[in-house]
Each structure stands twice: as C-alpha cells, then as structure tokens.
Design a protein around this motif. Structure first.
Motif, PDB file in Angstrom:
ATOM      1  N   GLN A   9       0.961  -1.247  -0.232  1.00 14.95           N
ATOM      2  CA  GLN A   9      -0.058   0.079   0.138  1.00 14.95           C
ATOM      3  C   GLN A   9       1.078   1.078  -0.253  1.00 14.95           C
ATOM      4  N   ARG A  10       0.348   2.604  -0.288  1.00 10.21           N
ATOM      5  CA  ARG A  10       0.916   3.386  -0.507  1.00 10.21           C
ATOM      6  C   ARG A  10       0.429   4.551  -0.913  1.00 10.21           C
ATOM      7  N   GLU A  11      -0.215   5.838   0.489  1.00 10.91           N
ATOM      8  CA  GLU A  11      -0.902   6.963   0.272  1.00 10.91           C
ATOM      9  C   GLU A  11       0.534   7.544   0.742  1.00 10.91           C
ATOM     10  N   CYS A  12      -0.688   9.485   0.153  1.00  5.31           N
ATOM     11  CA  CYS A  12      -0.124   9.830  -0.035  1.00  5.31           C
ATOM     12  C   CYS A  12      -0.529  10.792   1.190  1.00  5.31           C
ATOM     13  N   PHE A  13      -0.248  11.087   2.369  1.00  3.39           N
ATOM     14  CA  PHE A  13      -0.698  11.645   3.745  1.00  3.39           C
ATOM     15  C   PHE A  13      -0.056  13.430   3.818  1.00  3.39           C
ATOM     16  N   PHE A  14       0.404  13.606   3.423  1.00 10.06           N
ATOM     17  CA  PHE A  14       1.176  14.871   2.719  1.00 10.06           C
ATOM     18  C   PHE A  14       1.557  16.032   1.832  1.00 10.06           C
ATOM     19  N   LYS A  15       0.732  17.009   1.126  1.00  9.23           N
ATOM     20  CA  LYS A  15       1.508  17.387  -0.011  1.00  9.23           C
ATOM     21  C   LYS A  15       1.389  18.481   0.470  1.00  9.23           C
ATOM     22  N   GLY A  16       2.851  19.698  -0.010  1.00  7.17           N
ATOM     23  CA  GLY A  16       2.947  20.301   0.573  1.00  7.17           C
ATOM     24  C   GLY A  16       3.572  21.618  -1.352  1.00  7.17           C
ATOM     25  N   ALA A  17       3.881  22.476  -1.073  1.00  7.17           N
ATOM     26  CA  ALA A  17       4.525  23.151  -2.221  1.00  7.17           C
ATOM     27  C   ALA A  17       5.597  22.429  -3.011  1.00  7.17           C
ATOM     28  N   ILE A  18       6.208  22.095  -2.011  1.00  8.14           N
ATOM     29  CA  ILE A  18       7.655  21.334  -2.459  1.00  8.14           C
ATOM     30  C   ILE A  18       7.694  20.121  -2.175  1.00  8.14           C
ATOM     31  N   MET A  19       7.129  19.545  -1.293  1.00  5.11           N
ATOM     32  CA  MET A  19       7.319  18.358  -0.936  1.00  5.11           C
ATOM     33  C   MET A  19       6.576  17.930  -0.829  1.00  5.11           C
ATOM     34  N   SER A  20       6.221  16.485  -0.416  1.00  4.21           N
ATOM     35  CA  SER A  20       4.869  15.759   0.558  1.00  4.21           C
ATOM     36  C   SER A  20       5.847  14.063   0.933  1.00  4.21           C
ATOM     37  N   MET A  21       4.789  13.888   1.546  1.00  6.96           N
ATOM     38  CA  MET A  21       4.734  12.461   2.297  1.00  6.96           C
ATOM     39  C   MET A  21       4.616  11.623   2.449  1.00  6.96           C
ATOM     40  N   GLU A  22       4.519   9.869   2.159  1.00 11.33           N
ATOM     41  CA  GLU A  22       4.040   9.118   1.739  1.00 11.33           C
ATOM     42  C   GLU A  22       4.362   8.004   3.172  1.00 11.33           C
ATOM     43  N   ARG A  23       3.024   7.179   3.125  1.00 11.86           N
ATOM     44  CA  ARG A  23       3.288   5.906   3.967  1.00 11.86           C
ATOM     45  C   ARG A  23       3.317   4.847   2.818  1.00 11.86           C
ATOM     46  N   ILE A  24       4.815   3.782   3.389  1.00 10.23           N
ATOM     47  CA  ILE A  24       4.288   2.977   2.652  1.00 10.23           C
ATOM     48  C   ILE A  24       4.421   1.876   3.090  1.00 10.23           C
ATOM     49  N   ARG A  25       3.353   1.172   2.712  1.00 14.75           N
ATOM     50  CA  ARG A  25       2.995  -1.027   3.793  1.00 14.75           C
ATOM     51  C   ARG A  25       4.139  -1.854   3.135  1.00 14.75           C
ATOM     52  N   LEU A  26       5.293  -2.096   3.045  1.00 15.80           N
ATOM     53  CA  LEU A  26       5.662  -2.808   2.175  1.00 15.80           C
ATOM     54  C   LEU A  26       6.608  -4.410   3.020  1.00 15.80           C
ATOM     55  N   ARG A  27       6.968  -4.967   1.718  1.00 18.60           N
ATOM     56  CA  ARG A  27       8.038  -6.486   2.226  1.00 18.60           C
ATOM     57  C   ARG A  27       9.352  -6.441   1.220  1.00 18.60           C
ATOM     58  N   HIS A  28      10.083  -6.639   1.722  1.00 11.74           N
ATOM     59  CA  HIS A  28      11.723  -7.267   0.880  1.00 11.74           C
ATOM     60  C   HIS A  28      11.690  -8.142   1.253  1.00 11.74           C
ATOM     61  N   ALA A  29      13.291  -8.898  -0.149  1.00 10.09           N
ATOM     62  CA  ALA A  29      13.996  -9.887   0.309  1.00 10.09           C
ATOM     63  C   ALA A  29      14.830  -9.716   1.440  1.00 10.09           C
ATOM     64  N   LEU A  30      15.389 -10.526   1.680  1.00 13.82           N
ATOM     65  CA  LEU A  30      16.408 -10.830   2.871  1.00 13.82           C
ATOM     66  C   LEU A  30      17.194 -11.095   2.311  1.00 13.82           C
ATOM     67  N   PHE A  31      18.859 -10.912   2.626  1.00  9.65           N
ATOM     68  CA  PHE A  31      19.979 -11.555   1.555  1.00  9.65           C
ATOM     69  C   PHE A  31      20.190 -12.927   2.121  1.00  9.65           C
ATOM     70  N   ALA A  32      19.441 -13.492   3.389  1.00 10.76           N
ATOM     71  CA  ALA A  32      19.985 -14.706   3.974  1.00 10.76           C
ATOM     72  C   ALA A  32      18.709 -15.252   3.092  1.00 10.76           C
ATOM     73  N   GLY A  33      17.280 -14.906   2.463  1.00 12.07           N
ATOM     74  CA  GLY A  33      16.671 -15.723   1.677  1.00 12.07           C
ATOM     75  C   GLY A  33      15.258 -15.331   2.904  1.00 12.07           C
ATOM     76  N   GLY A  34      13.995 -16.128   1.724  1.00 12.00           N
ATOM     77  CA  GLY A  34      13.059 -14.944   2.061  1.00 12.00           C
ATOM     78  C   GLY A  34      12.642 -13.881   2.007  1.00 12.00           C
ATOM     79  N   MET A  35      11.376 -13.404   3.019  1.00 12.15           N
ATOM     80  CA  MET A  35      11.081 -11.837   2.583  1.00 12.15           C
ATOM     81  C   MET A  35      11.344 -11.600   3.722  1.00 12.15           C
ATOM     82  N   THR A  36      11.081 -10.025   4.160  1.00 14.80           N
ATOM     83  CA  THR A  36      10.771  -9.303   5.923  1.00 14.80           C
ATOM     84  C   THR A  36       9.102  -9.816   5.643  1.00 14.80           C
ATOM     85  N   PRO A  37       8.926  -9.351   7.232  1.00 15.80           N
ATOM     86  CA  PRO A  37       7.331  -9.416   7.866  1.00 15.80           C
ATOM     87  C   PRO A  37       6.521  -7.738   6.884  1.00 15.80           C
TER      88      PRO A  37
END
Length: 213
Positions: A9-37
C-alpha cells in the motif's frame, strides 16, 4: 529473489508546495533468503535538486551564496548557511538547464563548461530526493551582491572566495551544508586539470615553469 520488494500500500498523507510525505507498507527480500514481515515506512518525496559551483579558472575563485534555511533555526551556529547555487528542477526540465537558470537567479552569473561532480541520494533512508552537483566556468570579476526572485521571497547574498580559502573552509568544518563540502572537495582534486582545460593551458604552463626553477 535478491533485491525484490513488494509494495502492499502507498498513500500520500501530506502534500506541500515543494514536497510531500508518503506512508508505504511493503516487504522486501532478505540476503539470507525469504522476505521480511510487512513493514511500514514514511518517506519524504522531493523532486530533483541541482546545484552548481561557479568557478573562475583565471582568477582561481569560486562563488558561493548565503541564505536563511528553516532547517537550521535550532542550530546554535545560526540559521544562515553558505551554500552552492542550487534549485529544484521543474517538470521536464533538464538538469543542466536548472544549473544555468539558478546561477543567473541566485548569483547573477552566466556559466559555461559544466562538468558533473556528483549524482547522489542525500538521505535514502527516508527521502526520494536526488541531488546532482556541477562545476561551471564563470567570470567572477563582477560577482557579488544580493540576488534571488522576489516572487519566491528569496534573499540571497553572493560571496566571491579564493579557491584556497573556500577549500580550507570545507575541509576544516567551516561549512555545514553537504553540497558545498562535496563540491569543494572535488574542486581540490580537479582544480589543476580545470585550470589547464579552461584557460587553454596557459596557467598550467606558467605553474610548471615556476616549480621547475
């Protein structure tokens, strides 16, 4: 599997004149194998920033600018910083065009012979910001004074410094902003080559004549 990630999930929760803020829910691969929670990360979203260090190879001088920075209001050393000329790229604008434009707006300078110094991510742990720094040839003889766009409430003081003095400030901790520190360290390593290339070799020839005597 390596270097794989899934955005849940990716949502913008603040948008200003020159920048914005996003909240991102994600998982990524681990060097030892498998995925993060499932992870949640906040990310500051900014457009490309382009900086330029104006350098006069004939006079061996650089032009730096000084202005108020809100991020320094709690810094005991003060809220005004010595920096390189810099600005944010507009939609579809080429980085070199930003360097030319900002040199004129912030320092009243025409620059040429742009050479890329660095292309980096200053804070990738929580920001998308990308920075490109150039060195640009200039004539510093008429540099100085106050510049900036009134419509953007800019109040920018231009400083002309000898290259030796500016490099010493960067190396001794006299500067607090990353852009001029990176740019001036690069200049320290490339200054002799630039003076040779940008003055047609005349400076280099006279230098070696003096050293050989």
């Amino acid at each position: 599997m390596a270097h794989r990630y899934e955005i849940l999930q990716r949502e913008c929760f603040f948008k200003g004149a020159i920048m914005s803020m996003e909240r991102i829910r994600l998982r990524h691969a681990l060097f030892a194998g498998g995925m993060t929670p499932e992870l949640t990360r906040e990310c500051l979203v900014r457009d490309l920033a382009v900086a330029v260090l104006p350098y006069d190879p004939e006079r061996d001088e650089v032009v730096l600018v000084e202005q108020f920075r809100v991020g320094c209001i709690d810094d005991p050393r003060g809220a005004w910083l010595i920096e390189t000329v810099a600005g944010i790229a507009e939609a579809g604008e080429e980085p070199r065009s930003v360097a030319y434009r900002e040199a004129q707006e912030e320092a009243g300078l025409e620059i040429s012979d742009l050479e890329l110094i660095a292309d980096y991510l200053p804070s990738p742990g929580g920001s998308t910001e990308r920075v490109m720094i150039y060195c640009g040839r200039c004539d510093s003889s008429q540099a100085g004074g106050v510049h900036g766009l009134a419509g953007e409430n800019e109040d920018i003081l231009s400083h002309v410094l000898g290259a030796d003095e500016a490099i010493e400030q960067a190396l001794s901790g006299g500067m607090r902003s990353a852009m001029p520190i990176i740019a001036l360290q690069w200049l320290a390593l490339n200054r002799q080559r630039l003076r040779k290339e940008w003055t047609g070799g005349s400076w280099s020839e006279s230098l070696w004549t003096e050293e050989d005597q």
